[in-house]
Design an enzyme around this catalytic site. Structure first.
Site, PDB file in Angstrom:
ATOM      1  N   THR A 153       0.883  -1.178   0.000  1.00 12.57           N
ATOM      2  CA  THR A 153       0.000   0.000   0.000  1.00 12.57           C
ATOM      3  C   THR A 153       0.912   1.216   0.000  1.00 12.57           C
ATOM      4  O   THR A 153       2.034   1.167   0.517  1.00 12.57           O
ATOM      5  CB  THR A 153      -0.884   0.051   1.257  1.00 12.57           C
ATOM      6  OG1 THR A 153      -0.023   0.159   2.388  1.00 12.57           O
ATOM      7  CG2 THR A 153      -1.743  -1.173   1.374  1.00 12.57           C
ATOM      8  N   GLU A 203      -5.776  -3.774  -0.722  1.00  7.67           N
ATOM      9  CA  GLU A 203      -6.166  -4.934   0.088  1.00  7.67           C
ATOM     10  C   GLU A 203      -7.322  -5.714  -0.522  1.00  7.67           C
ATOM     11  O   GLU A 203      -7.676  -6.790  -0.045  1.00  7.67           O
ATOM     12  CB  GLU A 203      -6.559  -4.482   1.501  1.00  7.67           C
ATOM     13  CG  GLU A 203      -5.402  -3.993   2.356  1.00  7.67           C
ATOM     14  CD  GLU A 203      -5.128  -2.500   2.191  1.00  7.67           C
ATOM     15  OE1 GLU A 203      -5.492  -1.948   1.132  1.00  7.67           O
ATOM     16  OE2 GLU A 203      -4.542  -1.899   3.103  1.00  7.67           O
ATOM     17  N   LYS A 242     -14.525  16.734  11.296  1.00  5.05           N
ATOM     18  CA  LYS A 242     -15.450  16.607  12.432  1.00  5.05           C
ATOM     19  C   LYS A 242     -15.737  17.999  12.977  1.00  5.05           C
ATOM     20  O   LYS A 242     -14.875  18.639  13.560  1.00  5.05           O
ATOM     21  CB  LYS A 242     -14.836  15.724  13.510  1.00  5.05           C
ATOM     22  CG  LYS A 242     -14.600  14.309  13.013  1.00  5.05           C
ATOM     23  CD  LYS A 242     -14.205  13.364  14.131  1.00  5.05           C
ATOM     24  CE  LYS A 242     -13.916  12.003  13.545  1.00  5.05           C
ATOM     25  NZ  LYS A 242     -12.495  11.769  13.262  1.00  5.05           N
TER      26      LYS A 242
HETATM   27  P1  ADP Z   1      -3.566   3.734  -0.691  1.00  5.56           P
HETATM   28  O1  ADP Z   1      -4.406   3.318   0.482  1.00  5.56           O
HETATM   29  O2  ADP Z   1      -2.163   3.486  -0.483  1.00  5.56           O
HETATM   30  O3  ADP Z   1      -3.935   5.057  -1.308  1.00  5.56           O
HETATM   31  P2  ADP Z   1      -5.066   2.227  -2.558  1.00  5.56           P
HETATM   32  O4  ADP Z   1      -4.734   2.504  -3.947  1.00  5.56           O
HETATM   33  O5  ADP Z   1      -5.293   0.875  -2.122  1.00  5.56           O
HETATM   34  O6  ADP Z   1      -3.855   2.700  -1.804  1.00  5.56           O
HETATM   35  O7  ADP Z   1      -6.223   3.194  -2.132  1.00  5.56           O
HETATM   36  C1  ADP Z   1      -7.451   2.742  -1.678  1.00  5.56           C
HETATM   37  C2  ADP Z   1      -8.287   3.911  -1.247  1.00  5.56           C
HETATM   38  O8  ADP Z   1      -8.542   4.794  -2.324  1.00  5.56           O
HETATM   39  C3  ADP Z   1      -9.655   3.496  -0.769  1.00  5.56           C
HETATM   40  O9  ADP Z   1      -9.626   3.036   0.552  1.00  5.56           O
HETATM   41  C4  ADP Z   1     -10.428   4.799  -0.931  1.00  5.56           C
HETATM   42  O10 ADP Z   1     -10.208   5.681   0.148  1.00  5.56           O
HETATM   43  C5  ADP Z   1      -9.812   5.410  -2.153  1.00  5.56           C
HETATM   44  N1  ADP Z   1     -10.661   5.147  -3.316  1.00  5.56           N
HETATM   45  C6  ADP Z   1     -10.516   4.197  -4.249  1.00  5.56           C
HETATM   46  N2  ADP Z   1     -11.476   4.286  -5.186  1.00  5.56           N
HETATM   47  C7  ADP Z   1     -12.261   5.327  -4.831  1.00  5.56           C
HETATM   48  C8  ADP Z   1     -13.435   5.937  -5.381  1.00  5.56           C
HETATM   49  N3  ADP Z   1     -13.977   5.529  -6.522  1.00  5.56           N
HETATM   50  N4  ADP Z   1     -13.966   6.969  -4.717  1.00  5.56           N
HETATM   51  C9  ADP Z   1     -13.427   7.429  -3.564  1.00  5.56           C
HETATM   52  N5  ADP Z   1     -12.330   6.912  -3.017  1.00  5.56           N
HETATM   53  C10 ADP Z   1     -11.749   5.870  -3.629  1.00  5.56           C
END
Ligand code: ADP
Length: 538
Positions: free
Chosen positions: A185, A330, A438
């Site tokens: 990640t 994940e 918040k």
């Molecule tokens: P990192 O957590 O390192 O940024 P990821 O690429 O796994 O890596 O990111 C996942 C996160 O990206 C999700 O938990 C969410 O917060 C955000 N995310 C992914 N797709 C969307 C979406 N379509 N709309 C809003 N947030 C998104």
């Protein structure tokens, strides 16, 4: 009672075997680092992947050694996907946009043995090579005549390694639960954590992601994964293309709007996929030159919320349908896709677009629920906002060598996202839990405010962060990048937003900046923005 069915493990190599046997003539087109456009068929790719599997064995790679890559989207990278995972080794895609210290930490933590890299990354690789304790072999993904001078001793040449090997290799019958690939990640907080995908989780994810109400891929498609192959396996598209027999178009390092547009048109791309920041540059290029998309009919937007203004631009001006998707490292990564029902498609445009701004319904295999901070389950009423939890056969149950942390809560993975779900099961992310604002004990959705700001014609990008407030705990601050040559004042923008969201959601202030910091996967780094701006506002 036993079933009378065969026991066949779900293996990544079977995707390639299928593509070779049933879609052998289908093409994979890649823009290369060398500058040219390269073509080969699935049949040729399968043959080269077998040669590469032999080459890995000759380099001493055994299961479950880690085979790392630092590479753009291209056919050689795809060959590595199959040669490494197919032979029982573990593919580890490294993100070149990370700081060298982080890269080194990840490579050593994963115990990477060999690193394959595109020439673009030579300086980075030389830095890593000097300091890594686990990497022993380095391979430049190029031909002999492009081999660079380098400080790396015994630097290997990819095409030489392949040329030295025969094209026959029997993919082993592996245990479907063994590790196949891994991805860290991007670690916006703390050190990156490694997610390890299995053969089985990858194949199941491929089946589900290809479905009509998911990414809707078929042999008639020409797919352009703009999302990098180092970012959660390009959302699974290289595997999906093998399963359905779709043509693949890889952009290599050329990710600017003009290069992408030219590739889309020259190769007849029908479906593309990427994060919103990448689409921003493509749309700006198309707007400026008054271009049209003649073949591209769908684009998957995910990784961050798709601003409704972008959705409208794609659909209304360019006739390209947006498929809004949500997922995370994940989750391999796919969790939900916003594919409209038949009834929703007949609704007036505005209602349809409001629906498409949601992240959509869970694909089969993913189950989700919403809970309060103390674990009470919330109703799917489209209003209640809570923590989003998921489970499924391609959801991580833990992290690589991270035994101290047990991420699951009663068998559910806490995504760290905050969402609402409507009665039809359409989920909408309102925030990441660490970005929620918040105010006075209530939560304000930063994404809703950003989406509204970005619907103003003069706004290119907007990010909303919470800043400390003596009375309300936190209040929203809106950070805006204006479009080139566009003008909008703080007062005009606030007046535009007034009445479209609750009064107490209105940002206390607007700050105009030249650019907003993006992380290694193209997402706004709100933690940096908070660090930069919060002290100034205090
Ligand atoms: P990192 O957590 O390192 O940024 P990821 O690429 O796994 O890596 O990111 C996942 C996160 O990206 C999700 O938990 C969410 O917060 C955000 N995310 C992914 N797709 C969307 C979406 N379509 N709309 C809003 N947030 C998104």
């Amino acid at each position: 009672m036993n079933s009378s069915m065969m026991q066949m493990p779900l293996l990544i190599s079977s995707l390639l075997v299928h593509a070779e046997r049933h879609h052998g003539d289908q093409e994979i087109v890649s823009r290369r680092v060398e500058g040219d456009v390269h073509r080969l068929t699935f049949r040729q790719l399968a043959q080269r992947a077998r040669q590469l599997a032999n080459a890995l064995a000759a380099l001493g790679i055994r299961s479950p050694d880690r085979v790392a890559t630092l590479a753009w989207n291209g056919y050689r990278h795809m060959e590595l996907y199959f040669a490494a995972s197919g032979s029982g080794a573990v593919l580890h895609t490294l993100n070149p946009r990370l700081h060298p210290d982080q890269l080194l930490y990840i490579a050593d933590h994963a115990e990477d043995r060999v690193l394959f890299f595109d020439l673009t990354f030579l300086p980075l690789v030389e830095e890593v090579a000097k300091r890594s304790t686990t990497l022993k072999t380095f391979v430049a993904m190029t031909t002999r005549d492009h081999m660079p001078d380098s400080s790396i001793t015994d630097l290997q040449c990819y095409e030489d390694l392949l040329d030295a090997q025969p094209g026959d290799f029997a993919w082993p019958m592996l245990d479907e639960n063994q590790a196949a690939s891994m991805c860290y990640t991007s670690g916006t907080t703390g050190m990156p954590k490694g997610v390890v995908y299995s053969q089985r989780s990858t194949v199941l994810h491929t089946y589900a992601a290809a479905l009509p109400d998911a990414l809707n891929c078929s042999s008639g498609d020409v797919i352009l994964p703009v999302v990098p192959m180092f970012h959660v396996n390009a959302w699974g598209l290289p595997y999906i293309a093998c399963m359905v027999g779709a043509k693949l178009v890889f952009p290599g390092p050329a990710l600017d709007g003009e290069s992408l547009y030219n590739l889309i048109e020259s190769e007849g791309v029908t479906l593309s996929a990427g994060v919103p920041t990448v689409w921003q540059s493509l749309l700006t290029c198309a707007d400026q030159h008054d271009l049209a998309f003649t073949t591209m009919r769908r684009t998957v937007v995910g990784g961050a919320a798709c601003p409704p203004a972008m959705l409208r631009r794609f659909q209304n001006r360019y006739d390209v349908e947006v498929l809004h998707a949500w997922g995370m490292t994940e989750l391999s990564p796919l969790g939900t896709v916003c594919s409209l029902t038949g009834a929703q498609r007949t609704k007036p445009t505005q209602q349809r677009e409001a629906m498409q701004a949601k992240q959509g319904r869970a694909v089969f295999g993913i189950d989700m629920k919403l809970v309060t901070d103390d674990g009470q389950e919330l109703a799917w009423d489209g209003e209640s906002v809570g923590n989003l939890l998921v489970r499924g056969p391609w959801v991580a149950a833990g992290y690589f060598r991270h035994e101290g942390t047990a991420p699951l809560i009663d068998g559910w993975f806490p995504t760290g996202d905050v969402a609402r779900i409507d009665p039809q099961g359409f989920m909408q992310i309102t925030d990441r839990s660490k970005d929620v604002i918040k105010s006075g004990g209530e939560w304000i959705s930063s994404i809703d405010i950003e989406n509204l700001a970005m619907s103003h014609e003069a706004v290119a990008t907007a990010a909303c962060i919470g800043v400390k407030h003596p009375k309300w705990d936190e209040r929203p601050l809106l950070v805006v990048v204006r479009k080139a040559d566009a003008h909008v004042s703080r007062e005009t923008l606030l007046a535009f937003m007034d009445g479209k969201i609750a009064k107490w959601w209105m940002p206390d202030d607007v700050v105009f900046v030249d650019s907003i910091p993006l992380g290694a996967t193209g997402k706004v780094q709100k933690n940096l923005l908070r660090e930069q701006l919060a002290p100034i506002r205090a």
